[in-house]
Design an enzyme around this catalytic site. Structure first.
Site, short mmCIF file in Angstrom:
data_model
loop_
_atom_site.label_atom_id
_atom_site.label_comp_id
_atom_site.label_asym_id
_atom_site.label_seq_id
_atom_site.Cartn_x
_atom_site.Cartn_y
_atom_site.Cartn_z
N LYS A 125 1.03 -1.30 0.01
CA LYS A 125 0.03 0.12 0.04
C LYS A 125 0.76 1.25 -0.03
CE LYS A 125 -3.17 2.61 3.03
NZ LYS A 125 -4.13 2.67 4.14
N ASP A 149 -2.76 10.17 3.84
CA ASP A 149 -4.35 9.72 3.76
C ASP A 149 -5.10 10.85 4.74
OD1 ASP A 149 -6.56 8.46 4.01
OD2 ASP A 149 -6.03 6.70 5.36
N LYS A 197 -10.62 12.50 8.01
CA LYS A 197 -10.19 12.12 9.67
C LYS A 197 -10.26 13.25 10.29
CE LYS A 197 -6.92 8.71 8.08
NZ LYS A 197 -7.27 7.57 8.68
N ASP A 228 1.53 6.38 5.60
CA ASP A 228 0.35 5.38 5.21
C ASP A 228 1.03 4.71 3.74
OD1 ASP A 228 -1.95 4.18 5.53
OD2 ASP A 228 -3.18 5.64 4.45
N ASP A 244 -12.40 6.69 3.52
CA ASP A 244 -11.15 6.49 4.50
C ASP A 244 -10.70 5.06 4.45
OD1 ASP A 244 -9.00 7.34 5.96
OD2 ASP A 244 -10.28 7.33 7.97
N GLU A 280 -9.59 3.39 2.22
CA GLU A 280 -9.02 3.55 0.64
C GLU A 280 -7.91 2.56 0.50
OE1 GLU A 280 -7.76 5.32 3.14
OE2 GLU A 280 -5.72 5.09 2.83
N ARG A 325 -7.63 -0.54 1.07
CA ARG A 325 -8.27 -2.08 0.64
C ARG A 325 -8.61 -1.49 -1.09
NH1 ARG A 325 -12.63 -2.22 5.11
NH2 ARG A 325 -10.97 -1.21 6.03
N1 BES Z 1 -4.38 4.58 7.16
C1 BES Z 1 -5.56 4.26 7.85
C2 BES Z 1 -5.16 3.19 8.93
C3 BES Z 1 -4.09 3.68 9.98
C4 BES Z 1 -4.65 3.85 11.23
C5 BES Z 1 -2.86 3.70 9.65
C6 BES Z 1 -3.82 4.29 12.05
C7 BES Z 1 -1.99 4.00 10.67
C8 BES Z 1 -2.54 4.38 11.92
C9 BES Z 1 -6.62 3.73 6.85
O1 BES Z 1 -6.52 3.86 5.52
C10 BES Z 1 -7.92 3.81 7.59
O2 BES Z 1 -8.23 5.00 7.46
N2 BES Z 1 -8.57 3.15 7.91
C11 BES Z 1 -9.73 3.06 8.59
C12 BES Z 1 -10.86 2.05 8.12
C13 BES Z 1 -12.13 2.43 8.26
C14 BES Z 1 -12.77 3.37 7.64
C15 BES Z 1 -13.00 1.16 7.93
C16 BES Z 1 -9.66 2.95 10.07
O3 BES Z 1 -8.99 2.03 10.42
O4 BES Z 1 -10.46 3.77 11.13
ZN ZN Z 2 -4.93 4.62 4.71
ZN ZN Z 3 -7.85 5.68 5.30
#
Ligand code: BES
Ligand code: ZN
Ligand code: ZN
Length: 498
Positions: free
Chosen positions: A265, A270, A277, A288, A347, A349, A351
């Site tokens: 990834k 992000d 966020k 990210d 968010d 994104e 996947r």
């Molecule tokens: N890049 C984030 C995940 C992340 C969180 C990385 C904390 C490093 C530290 C990812 O893209 C994300 O935002 N995931 C969401 C998924 C949710 C919307 C289903 C999350 O983890 O809240």
């Molecule tokens: Zn992300």
């Molecule tokens: Zn995200």
């Protein structure tokens, strides 16, 4: 950069000598009995009195006042031999290296024989010395004006040993390679997002391809449109920065089969997109692309060590921004595989870009897949910051990844994907898949979603959201990117058996 000496180099005085010292003091090893004799048993006395500590990870520096051919000796306490672990050995040695740096010396000399023990052979000690040297002295201060820079002044690394020098040399080099590549991944993670874009990330891949003769392909936006990479394009839709699908191929076997696909990834920033966020969670999202960094780091090791394996690295890169053109929750997109996806959370994104990258890795012949991503906050809640979350559709392939992780000392913990979990990612009313089926078990949801694109290909998913960066520095790790799984991915490739 580094040299080997059979015994004391009698011509010139050494700046500092690093040695290991076990408890009890009768256990003097390597060069220490000779030093002790030259110092009229003073060393033994200092150890007995506690002035030189044998406690695990304790560092003691003594000046030798001209009695032996080194200005000073730095002792690394190793504790009792039977209780020594690789981890505390590495941390102790790292402290000694940092001591040399604090003293602003320009060379390190290590007596490797005193650092071996029942759990650490001299080959292992050599490999770990190289690795620890790189990892413990790493800093990232590229934007500080030079007088504030904390980089090391050490430019010479010498080893003293009675053991087989060629073998020490080989292992030391391997350790340097593993450590240096991890530092490369750390730097990529630490680079600010205005500087590290998908375009600059692909330039790093191009550098590797030139250095090691990898075949390189970087797809641009138009080529992605022609191929139908709707998932990566959807994430890029809100950005002014062009996306990149980066492919590096390393062929170490006569035929292009049994190909290991390493998929990363590469979200260079992000924001969350329209599912924005909160301001506190956005800071740090330059990391990210930690998955992409680990894949490129592993490719550097593969390029250096040239294992007899076939590897295709695929990195999907873009930032995830907000604008009038950005994708929205409720959009439905069509991925490269043909599967349609209802976007319920912009968010989620990672996947999406992984979906196209995994499919593309298969187009390039990958018959085993490892994807690596800072995918979910859920894995941080579940496992914290020490363990990487790992998921699979094939336990025996996972076993190979776990064996590699044990060797490299990068711990991981398996989380499940059940049939019901797979149903949840297919719960959209209007599309094949749903990118966000709710908060419950959402690290598993992220994994299960990516797994839909791996299909029947043996696949392992590494969620490094909790391990890609640290807020608390330690012996081998300064603040920021860790380069986690660089070593494990490379070790997996080196040891891989069909
Ligand atoms: N890049 C984030 C995940 C992340 C969180 C990385 C904390 C490093 C530290 C990812 O893209 C994300 O935002 N995931 C969401 C998924 C949710 C919307 C289903 C999350 O983890 O809240
Ligand atoms: Zn992300
Ligand atoms: Zn995200």
């Amino acid at each position: 950069m580094f040299s080997m000496q059979n015994q004391w180099n009698s011509e010139s005085e050494i700046e500092c000598l690093i040695v290991g010292v076990y408890h009890p003091s009768t256990m003097l090893k390597g060069i220490l009995p000779a030093c002790n004799a030259a110092m009229n048993d003073d060393l033994i006395e200092l150890i007995k009195s506690g002035d030189i500590s044998t406690t695990k990870k304790a560092i003691t520096t003594i000046p030798t006042l001209g009695k032996v051919k080194t200005k000073r000796i730095i002792f690394v306490g190793l504790g009792r031999e039977s209780q020594l672990t690789e981890e505390s050995w590495k941390e102790g040695v790292a402290r000694a290296f940092r001591k040399v740096k604090d003293l602003r010396l320009s060379s390190i000399t290590v007596d490797i024989d005193s650092l071996t023990g029942s759990s650490i052979t001299f080959e292992r000690a050599a490999a770990l010395l190289g690795e620890v040297y790189m990892l413990s002295l790493y800093t990232f201060d590229g934007y500080k004006q030079s007088n504030k820079k904390s980089s090391s002044s050490i430019d010479q690394f010498n080893i003293i040993s009675n053991e087989n020098h060629q073998e020490i040399h080989n292992q030391l080099k391997k350790g340097f390679v593993y450590g240096k590549a991890t530092n490369f991944a750390r730097t990529l993670v630490n680079l600010p997002p205005n500087i590290l874009t998908a375009t600059t990330l692909s330039q790093y891949a191009e550098d590797l391809s030139k250095r090691y003769g990898f075949e390189l392909e970087v797809l641009n936006k138009e080529e992605m449109q022609n191929l139908g990479m709707g998932a990566l394009l959807a994430v890029n839709q809100g950005s002014v920065e062009p996306p990149a699908m980066i492919v590096l191929k390393y062929q170490g076997k006569p035929e292009w089969k049994d190909v290991i696909g390493l998929v990363g990834k590469g979200i260079t920033y992000d924001t969350g997109g329209y599912s924005l966020k909160p301001r506190e969670s956005m800071v740090g999202m330059k990391s990210d692309m930690g998955g992409a960094a680990a894949v490129l780091g592993a490719m550097e090791i593969i390029g250096e060590l040239k294992p007899e394996q076939n590897v295709v690295a695929v990195i999907a890169s873009t930032d995830n921004m907000v604008s009038a053109t950005a994708m929205k929750p409720d959009d439905v997109i069509t991925s490269l595989s043909g599967k349609t996806i209802e976007v319920l959370n912009t968010d989620a994104e990672g996947r999406l870009v992984l979906a196209d990258a995994v499919t593309y890795a298969k187009h390039h012949g990958a018959s085993y897949l490892v994807d690596i991503a800072t995918l979910t906050g859920g894995v941080v809640v579940a496992l914290g910051n020490e363990m990487t979350g790992v998921f699979t559709n094939n336990q025996s392939f996972l076993k190979q990844v776990q064996d590699a992780s044990e060797k490299t000392g990068e711990p991981m913990w398996q989380l499940p994907i059940t049939a019901k979990d797979r149903d949840r990612v297919k719960s959209s009313k209007i599309a094949d898949l749903n990118n966000s089926p709710g908060r419950d078990g959402h690290a598993i949801m992220g994994a299960a979603f990516v797994g839909e694109f791996a299909e029947d290909t043996p696949w392992v998913h590494l969620d490094i959201a909790g391990t890609a960066t640290v807020k608390k520095p330690s012996e081998l790790q300064t603040y920021g990117g860790t380069g986690v799984m660089t070593k494990t991915l490379a070790q997996l490739v080196q040891d891989f058996k069909k």
